[in-house]
Enzyme design. Structure first.
Site, PDB file in Angstrom:
ATOM      1  N   LYS A 103       3.274   4.365  -7.482  1.00 19.53           N
ATOM      2  CA  LYS A 103       2.745   3.558  -6.370  1.00 19.53           C
ATOM      3  C   LYS A 103       1.547   4.254  -5.720  1.00 19.53           C
ATOM      4  O   LYS A 103       0.519   3.630  -5.458  1.00 19.53           O
ATOM      5  CB  LYS A 103       3.851   3.347  -5.333  1.00 19.53           C
ATOM      6  CG  LYS A 103       3.354   2.819  -3.997  1.00 19.53           C
ATOM      7  CD  LYS A 103       4.416   2.822  -2.920  1.00 19.53           C
ATOM      8  CE  LYS A 103       4.689   4.135  -2.276  1.00 19.53           C
ATOM      9  NZ  LYS A 103       3.969   4.469  -1.052  1.00 19.53           N
ATOM     10  N   ASN A 104       1.686   5.552  -5.457  1.00 17.88           N
ATOM     11  CA  ASN A 104       0.638   6.242  -4.702  1.00 17.88           C
ATOM     12  C   ASN A 104      -0.601   6.565  -5.526  1.00 17.88           C
ATOM     13  O   ASN A 104      -1.607   7.020  -4.982  1.00 17.88           O
ATOM     14  CB  ASN A 104       1.197   7.511  -4.042  1.00 17.88           C
ATOM     15  CG  ASN A 104       2.115   7.162  -2.889  1.00 17.88           C
ATOM     16  OD1 ASN A 104       2.151   6.009  -2.447  1.00 17.88           O
ATOM     17  ND2 ASN A 104       2.872   8.132  -2.400  1.00 17.88           N
TER      18      ASN A 104
ATOM     19  N   CYS B 295       3.620   5.283  12.488  1.00 17.90           N
ATOM     20  CA  CYS B 295       4.581   4.806  11.509  1.00 17.90           C
ATOM     21  C   CYS B 295       5.856   5.617  11.665  1.00 17.90           C
ATOM     22  O   CYS B 295       5.895   6.584  12.417  1.00 17.90           O
ATOM     23  CB  CYS B 295       4.025   4.902  10.092  1.00 17.90           C
ATOM     24  SG  CYS B 295       4.078   6.536   9.437  1.00 17.90           S
TER      25      CYS B 295
ATOM     26  N   ARG C 171       0.449  10.414  12.075  1.00 18.37           N
ATOM     27  CA  ARG C 171      -0.435  10.209  10.922  1.00 18.37           C
ATOM     28  C   ARG C 171      -1.834   9.692  11.277  1.00 18.37           C
ATOM     29  O   ARG C 171      -2.189   8.547  10.959  1.00 18.37           O
ATOM     30  CB  ARG C 171       0.227   9.290   9.892  1.00 18.37           C
ATOM     31  CG  ARG C 171       1.499   9.874   9.321  1.00 18.37           C
ATOM     32  CD  ARG C 171       2.174   8.941   8.389  1.00 18.37           C
ATOM     33  NE  ARG C 171       1.630   8.948   7.048  1.00 18.37           N
ATOM     34  CZ  ARG C 171       2.051   8.142   6.094  1.00 18.37           C
ATOM     35  NH1 ARG C 171       2.986   7.268   6.338  1.00 18.37           N
ATOM     36  NH2 ARG C 171       1.528   8.182   4.887  1.00 18.37           N
TER      37      ARG C 171
ATOM     38  N   ASP D  17       7.967  13.645  -0.130  1.00 14.72           N
ATOM     39  CA  ASP D  17       8.536  12.359  -0.545  1.00 14.72           C
ATOM     40  C   ASP D  17       9.862  12.503  -1.298  1.00 14.72           C
ATOM     41  O   ASP D  17      10.498  11.497  -1.625  1.00 14.72           O
ATOM     42  CB  ASP D  17       7.530  11.581  -1.412  1.00 14.72           C
ATOM     43  CG  ASP D  17       6.348  11.092  -0.591  1.00 14.72           C
ATOM     44  OD1 ASP D  17       6.444  11.099   0.647  1.00 14.72           O
ATOM     45  OD2 ASP D  17       5.322  10.723  -1.195  1.00 14.72           O
TER      46      ASP D  17
ATOM     47  N   ARG E 251       9.259  -1.378  -0.999  1.00 15.45           N
ATOM     48  CA  ARG E 251       7.837  -1.006  -0.887  1.00 15.45           C
ATOM     49  C   ARG E 251       7.417  -0.126  -2.058  1.00 15.45           C
ATOM     50  O   ARG E 251       6.253  -0.157  -2.456  1.00 15.45           O
ATOM     51  CB  ARG E 251       7.592  -0.221   0.403  1.00 15.45           C
ATOM     52  CG  ARG E 251       7.716  -1.047   1.644  1.00 15.45           C
ATOM     53  CD  ARG E 251       7.353  -0.236   2.841  1.00 15.45           C
ATOM     54  NE  ARG E 251       5.968   0.235   2.718  1.00 15.45           N
ATOM     55  CZ  ARG E 251       5.311   0.826   3.687  1.00 15.45           C
ATOM     56  NH1 ARG E 251       5.885   1.044   4.846  1.00 15.45           N
ATOM     57  NH2 ARG E 251       4.062   1.222   3.503  1.00 15.45           N
TER      58      ARG E 251
END
Ligand code: EPU
Length: 421
Positions: free
Chosen positions: A22-23, A117, A122, A305, A397
């Site tokens: 995803k990233n 968030c 951030r 993560d 997500r």
């Protein structure tokens, strides 16, 4: 809102394939704003963040077509406003990745500030400082970043700290700047390297990605390219941690052992068996698992993560583990939820002490962010009895078909779709 219903405990065993990262896919999609030619991207994961970004790109005039498993993106009808409105940005911080490409290609961008968030404040000050160093005029008004530059000009810029999307944003902008840009204290994550490879396939001259110094020789324009996104090390790593947590035996296919080295080293240290071959990575979690301290840090350190998933593992390990989160200031929201399942965890600022081993028991728990959700799902698979993980939209997500992959590994997990009232 969907929930996961899990009946445990089960021992995860079998083979699972990593989806595209995803990233890495998110910045790759925004690179479509740097060119009028088509970009063909393979292995883009089917996850909600990608759909969210596609909506924003659609607003910016990028037409997306899916054929033969590839996503073809082409900016066919540029939106003269070059704007990313609040409604499209607020649900996903990574939307800020449109800023660098739009500014470099169009000379102007108006992008809503993403706001806070769940995992911390951030800020995006480093993105803005970097673009300013390349000659952009950057103003903050009415919650928007407004950036303008007739043509960006190459410069030397040092980030105050390594930032993944900050490095990606400024690196993308520099590809179309006049002259040479030298970026220092860059993020070294594999996703940055993947983006640099894509940009070079489009005709950019980027070198040094994966090290702290990236050099970009600006070009006049970028063209069409085909690119396969790297496998998702965080998604794959989640299943490998699940193998050890459930004392199982999981083989991860199509992943990069080099990108997963910080996790694989840790799993071997806690007592798991780790076998790496050219094609796959096999992790077995038989026997006693030792508690070991962990500190997250930018790549090549242990990824933030995977911190939540590691915490789930430590609840079932022998001893006391101190987990220090150094990347984000508020990323322990899974700890009280794990405590509801029987874990003994004491959080003090950026440190959490996990006292193991404790038997986990199924409970109703609430997901608060993407990786916290993954941690709770793994804990549910390891726990005795029924677990219901609420707000699974966080998980959607970034994890492609997680319940299907877990079912294939033997877990009893089902998605409950609950209509919104
Ligand atoms: N930071 C600043 N100013 C900036 C940018 C960052 O102070 O201008 C700080 C952040 O607040 C944080 C640290 O620098 O304390 C590092 O943040 P970074 O910018 O590297 O994070 P990011 O680029 O916003 C990406 C991933 C995250 C991942 C982090 C760290 C994407 C789309 N997101 O975020 O992924 O946790 O890097 O590796 O690439 C996830 O997938 O669950 C996720 C949160």
């Amino acid at each position: 809102m969907d929930k996961f219903h899990i009946v445990g405990p089960t021992r995860l065993a079998g083979r699972v394939r990593a989806s595209g990262a995803k990233n890495a896919a998110l910045p790759a999609l925004t690179a479509s704003l740097l060119t009028d030619a088509p970009l063909t991207l393979r292995r883009v994961p089917h996850v909600r963040d990608i759909r969210t970004l596609q909506k924003l790109l659609d607003h910016l005039g990028v037409v997306t077509e899916e054929t033969g498993g590839a996503l073809i993106l082409r900016r066919e009808r540029p939106n003269p406003e070059h704007d990313a409105p609040y409604d499209l940005v607020r649900t996903m911080r990574a939307s800020v990745l449109v800023l660098g490409p739009l500014l470099a290609k169009e000379g102007h961008a108006r992008v809503s500030l993403p706001g806070g968030c769940a995992i911390g404040v951030r800020p995006i000050d480093q993105h803005l400082k970097g673009l300013t160093a390349l000659g952009a005029d950057v103003q903050l008004t009415h919650g928007y970043v407004e950036a303008t530059a007739a043509r960006l000009v190459g410069a030397r810029f040092r980030f105050d700290m390594p930032t993944v999307t900050g490095t990606e944003n400024v690196m993308m902008a520099a590809t179309l700047a006049r002259g040479t840009t030298v970026l220092e204290c860059c993020a070294c994550e594999p996703e940055v390297v993947d983006l640099a490879n894509l940009l070079n396939a489009m005709g950019a001259h980027v070198s040094g990605a994966g090290t702290e110094t990236i050099v970009v020789d600006g070009v006049e324009s970028l063209g069409a390219a085909e690119h396969a996104i790297i496998p998702d090390r965080i998604e794959g790593g989640t299943y490998l941690i699940g193998a050890v947590l459930t004392r199982g035996d999981v083989t991860l296919e199509g992943a990069s052992a080099a990108d997963l080295a910080p996790l694989l080293d840790k799993l071997a240290e806690v007592g798991a068996s780790v076998e790496v071959s050219a094609e796959d990575i096999r992790v077995q979690g038989a026997g006693d698992i030792q508690s070991l301290d962990l500190e997250t840090s930018p790549h090549p350190g242990f990824p933030t993560d995977l911190q939540a998933q590691y915490m789930a593992l430590m609840t079932r390990a022998d001893g006391v583990a101190t987990i220090s989160e150094t990347v984000f200031e508020n990323r322990f929201q899974h700890a009280p939820e794990l405590a509801r399942m029987g874990a003994d965890i004491r959080v003090d600022g950026g440190r959490a002490r996990v006292y193991g081993p404790k038997p986990l028991t199924g409970a109703g728990v609430m997901a608060t962010d993407l990786r916290a959700s993954a941690c709770l799902v793994l804990a549910g698979v390891a726990a005795q009895g029924e677990t219901v993980v609420d707000r699974i939209y966080h998980l959607d997500r970034g994890y492609e078909g997680m319940e299907l992959k877990l079912q294939k590994l033997g877990a009893r997990v089902a998605r409950w779709s609950v209509p919104m009232s």
